[in-house]
Design an enzyme around this catalytic site. Structure first.
Site, PDB file in Angstrom:
ATOM      1  N   THR A  87       0.804  -1.226   0.000  1.00  0.00           N
ATOM      2  CA  THR A  87       0.000   0.000   0.000  1.00  0.00           C
ATOM      3  C   THR A  87       0.833   1.271   0.000  1.00  0.00           C
ATOM      4  O   THR A  87       0.276   2.374  -0.010  1.00  0.00           O
ATOM      5  CB  THR A  87      -0.927   0.037   1.238  1.00  0.00           C
ATOM      6  N   LYS A  88       2.153   1.152   0.028  1.00  0.00           N
ATOM      7  CA  LYS A  88       3.003   2.326   0.173  1.00  0.00           C
ATOM      8  C   LYS A  88       3.144   3.081  -1.153  1.00  0.00           C
ATOM      9  O   LYS A  88       2.750   2.617  -2.210  1.00  0.00           O
ATOM     10  CB  LYS A  88       4.375   1.919   0.711  1.00  0.00           C
TER      11      LYS A  88
END
Length: 401
Positions: free
Chosen positions: A199-200
């Site tokens: 998700t980064k």
């Protein structure tokens, strides 16, 4: 903590895809699959030449002297804390508004977390809250955090804690793309730890890195990420290499693979464009949500600061009920974070006095909501998020009136 439970990859299987807005979707650069295939057929897939190239590429992007790639940001934090060689049980300052893995790293390193409150506007510790926490103990180190992508002023916080910079480990999991006074987050750090989780801002799937100005720390992390061995497999089996190695400290199995590094090198080239997309999405959120009753926009002092916008966090009343309403409508959200002081295990380890020392964190944590923010989020999807959130809050305002 995702609120897309019961969905497949954030997908509500009973809802038309056009109505669904996931919280996050990882972006992948053009051609990344072909590059991975090349690595798979190269004969070397674990830590090797691609990892070395990724380390050089990421260091160049940050403007850092040295980068060491590891398995995760959590592993990076633990490796850096272990490298400080502090006495067992030494107090280490850490925000309570942080991910549990950051505090686990302190504990796994044999050290004692001391909780720091946050500034209500920026959601990161201030000089005042750090000084207050330091007054309760005599900290020997500190872990800072770039919450949501806001790059903290590390020298100022170190002074407030009474610590040298080489006793500060920076949690920059949300940091790629952030800068302060023209320098990328982590560029001038003794130890800055990055995440490449799915998700980064620069997703690999898993992976992490340490950026450092200290060659001794780099050597220590490089060895400790592979059991403490003096040479990794790539160096041992290069032409002219030797099978002999030594173990100089007790390490971890925390290395990055060449497959991950190949993905990372492609992702890094795409990161600037993705950051531009995030900034535009933030601008649209700011414009659409300004003045909405009961909602507090992300507050930040942007003088000299480039926010990475890993997260778009708002504060709202009746947060849990609003999450349930958005989830029912097909909008994924998340909360960053459940404070450490609220977790059963840490409450038992730290005790009620320590867990009660972060009143601002306790208050704002009940209001925080992270909205969908990722490259590829369409204008129509963002408009749907805004419309549903606006409706939910206005109904509550009407009922309260």
């Amino acid at each position: 903590m995702s609120h897309d439970a019961g969905k497949q990859n954030g997908r509500d299987v009973d809802r038309p895809s056009g109505d669904r807005v996931p919280f996050a979707v990882p972006s992948f650069a053009d051609g990344v699959a072909e590059r991975v295939t090349e690595t798979l057929t190269s004969g070397w897939v674990t830590t090797g030449p691609q990892v070395a190239e990724f380390e050089r590429d990421f260091a160049a992007y940050l403007g850092a002297e040295t980068v060491v790639a590891v398995a995760s940001c959590t592993a990076a934090l633990e490796l850096c804390l272990r490298a400080l060689d502090l006495p067992p049980g030494s107090p280490v300052l850490t925000p309570s508004l942080t991910f549990c893995g950051a505090v686990n790293a302190i504990l796994h390193a044999g050290l004692r977390p001391v909780l720091v409150d946050v500034d209500e506007d920026t959601l990161v510790p201030s000089e005042a809250t750090v000084a207050e926490a330091a007054a309760r103990t005599r900290p020997l180190a500190m872990v800072t955090q770039n919450q949501a992508g806001y790059p903290v002023d590390v020298p100022a916080l170190a002074r407030a804690a009474g610590l040298d910079r080489n006793r500060v480990v920076e949690d920059a999991a949300h940091g790629p793309g952030a800068a302060r006074d023209g320098r990328s987050a982590g560029a001038d750090s003794h130890a800055a730890c990055f995440s490449f989780y799915a998700t980064k801002n620069m997703p690999i799937g898993e992976g992490g890195a340490v950026a450092t100005t200290d060659p001794d720390l780099a050597d220590r992390v490089r060895s400790t990420r592979l059991h403490g061995m003096s040479k990794d497999s790539w160096k041992r089996y290069l032409p002219g290499g030797s099978w002999r190695y030594d173990v100089r400290n007790v390490g971890l199995k925390a290395n990055m693979t060449d497959i991950q590094a190949t993905i990372g090198r492609a992702q890094l080239a795409a990161l600037p464009g993705w950051q531009d997309e995030r900034a535009e999405l933030v601008r649209r959120y700011d414009e659409a949500l300004a003045g909405l009753p009961g909602l507090v926009l992300p507050q930040r002092n942007l003088d000299g600061v480039t926010h990475a916008w890993h997260l778009y966090q708002v504060r709202i009343p009746d947060r849990d009920a609003v999450i349930a309403e958005l989830t029912e409508a097909g909008v994924g959200t998340s909360v960053h974070f459940i404070p450490i002081s609220h977790m059963t295990e840490y409450r038992g380890l730290l005790g009620p006095d320590e867990c009660g020392a972060v009143p601002v964190t306790d208050r704002v944590a009940e209001e925080l909501l992270s909205l969908p923010l990722f490259p590829g989020l369409t204008g129509a999807q963002q408009d749907r998020v805004v419309s549903l959130l606006t409706g939910a809050l206005r109904r509550r305002t009407a009922l309260a009136g």
